[in-house]
Design an enzyme around this catalytic site. Sequence first.
Site, PDB file in Angstrom:
ATOM      1  N   GLU A   6       0.833  -1.211   0.000  1.00  0.00           N
ATOM      2  CA  GLU A   6       0.000   0.000   0.000  1.00  0.00           C
ATOM      3  C   GLU A   6       0.868   1.262   0.000  1.00  0.00           C
ATOM      4  O   GLU A   6       0.368   2.352   0.269  1.00  0.00           O
ATOM      5  CB  GLU A   6      -0.903   0.033   1.250  1.00  0.00           C
ATOM      6  CG  GLU A   6      -1.910  -1.101   1.337  1.00  0.00           C
ATOM      7  CD  GLU A   6      -3.226  -0.799   0.624  1.00  0.00           C
ATOM      8  OE1 GLU A   6      -3.327   0.281   0.022  1.00  0.00           O
ATOM      9  OE2 GLU A   6      -4.119  -1.655   0.668  1.00  0.00           O
ATOM     10  N   HIS A  29      -3.256   2.193   8.714  1.00  0.00           N
ATOM     11  CA  HIS A  29      -4.410   1.465   8.195  1.00  0.00           C
ATOM     12  C   HIS A  29      -4.581   0.198   9.034  1.00  0.00           C
ATOM     13  O   HIS A  29      -3.627  -0.547   9.234  1.00  0.00           O
ATOM     14  CB  HIS A  29      -4.224   1.108   6.719  1.00  0.00           C
ATOM     15  CG  HIS A  29      -5.193   0.075   6.254  1.00  0.00           C
ATOM     16  ND1 HIS A  29      -6.561   0.250   6.359  1.00  0.00           N
ATOM     17  CD2 HIS A  29      -5.033  -1.168   5.732  1.00  0.00           C
ATOM     18  CE1 HIS A  29      -7.173  -0.829   5.915  1.00  0.00           C
ATOM     19  NE2 HIS A  29      -6.266  -1.710   5.535  1.00  0.00           N
ATOM     20  N   HIS A  48     -14.064  -2.733   5.141  1.00  0.00           N
ATOM     21  CA  HIS A  48     -12.643  -3.094   5.079  1.00  0.00           C
ATOM     22  C   HIS A  48     -11.878  -2.658   6.337  1.00  0.00           C
ATOM     23  O   HIS A  48     -11.424  -3.487   7.115  1.00  0.00           O
ATOM     24  CB  HIS A  48     -12.027  -2.507   3.793  1.00  0.00           C
ATOM     25  CG  HIS A  48     -10.556  -2.783   3.660  1.00  0.00           C
ATOM     26  ND1 HIS A  48      -9.856  -2.538   2.513  1.00  0.00           N
ATOM     27  CD2 HIS A  48      -9.634  -3.262   4.536  1.00  0.00           C
ATOM     28  CE1 HIS A  48      -8.582  -2.878   2.669  1.00  0.00           C
ATOM     29  NE2 HIS A  48      -8.427  -3.313   3.894  1.00  0.00           N
TER      30      HIS A  48
END
Length: 269
Positions: free
Chosen positions: A119, A142, A214
Amino acid sequence: MKSILDGRPELAAEIWKVAETAGYLWQKGWAERNGGNITINITEFVDGEMRAMAPISEVKPIGATLPHLKGCWFFCKGTNKRMRDLARRPMENGSIIRITEDCSGYEIIADQPVLPTSELPSHLSVHDHLIASGSDYKASLHTHPIELVALTHNKKFLEKDVATRMLWSMIPETKAFCPRGLGITPYTLPGSVKLAEATIEALSDYDVVMWEKHGVFAVDRDIMAAFDQVDVLNKSAQIYIAARNMGFEPDGMSDEQMAEMTEAFHLPK
Ligand code: 2HA
Ligand code: ZN
């Protein structure tokens, strides 16, 4: 074994904060397998000797040109690495990178040539945006917080600020410690450019952005602060769920109580 962190206590402290946070993410059950990512801008801790060091990897493309990252250095979790391993051995499960002069690539300057997170383009695009907008935020996180992700499986909570208002009203601290609330982006393929763009757009109004079904993407001055914002929001989600499990819809703090809090803590309206 010799480490690039030897004799650099400030840099080491910053990286051990990432390791400590990675341990919390694992303990909370938010970081199954290699789930989640952390990237921190460590440029302020890089000395002249480090700048002169030879890289231990060839130049690798970022996949984007990010002009505001000129001269920047980052510590990132490694691709396919686990948070629970990063917690104990940060320099084996993450690495330090420096952005190349043309701002379109990076080189690894670390103890081991650990490839950064898949990412990376989205994390670095966020850092490029933070610098461009004059922010002093240095950390991006994240993670997959269970109860917050569960909320996004109900359409009601995907509408603008519906989840924020509910979460703030569960316990007074939530608005105090996450004053910009929870932004929501519609479901988008993980790792896609579209997701990175939607995240950057949402970050102009929020420090924590929920990726539908998510996980969250959070930014703050350092990694502990980014974690704390997600933690207070998820705590509120847990209180909501606990009340529902006892068989009732929680009342939430009243509008008057919220207004009093907002005034007393000088929070944005
Ligand atoms: O890197 O959580 O969404 C692992 C992830 C990607
Ligand atoms: Zn994820």
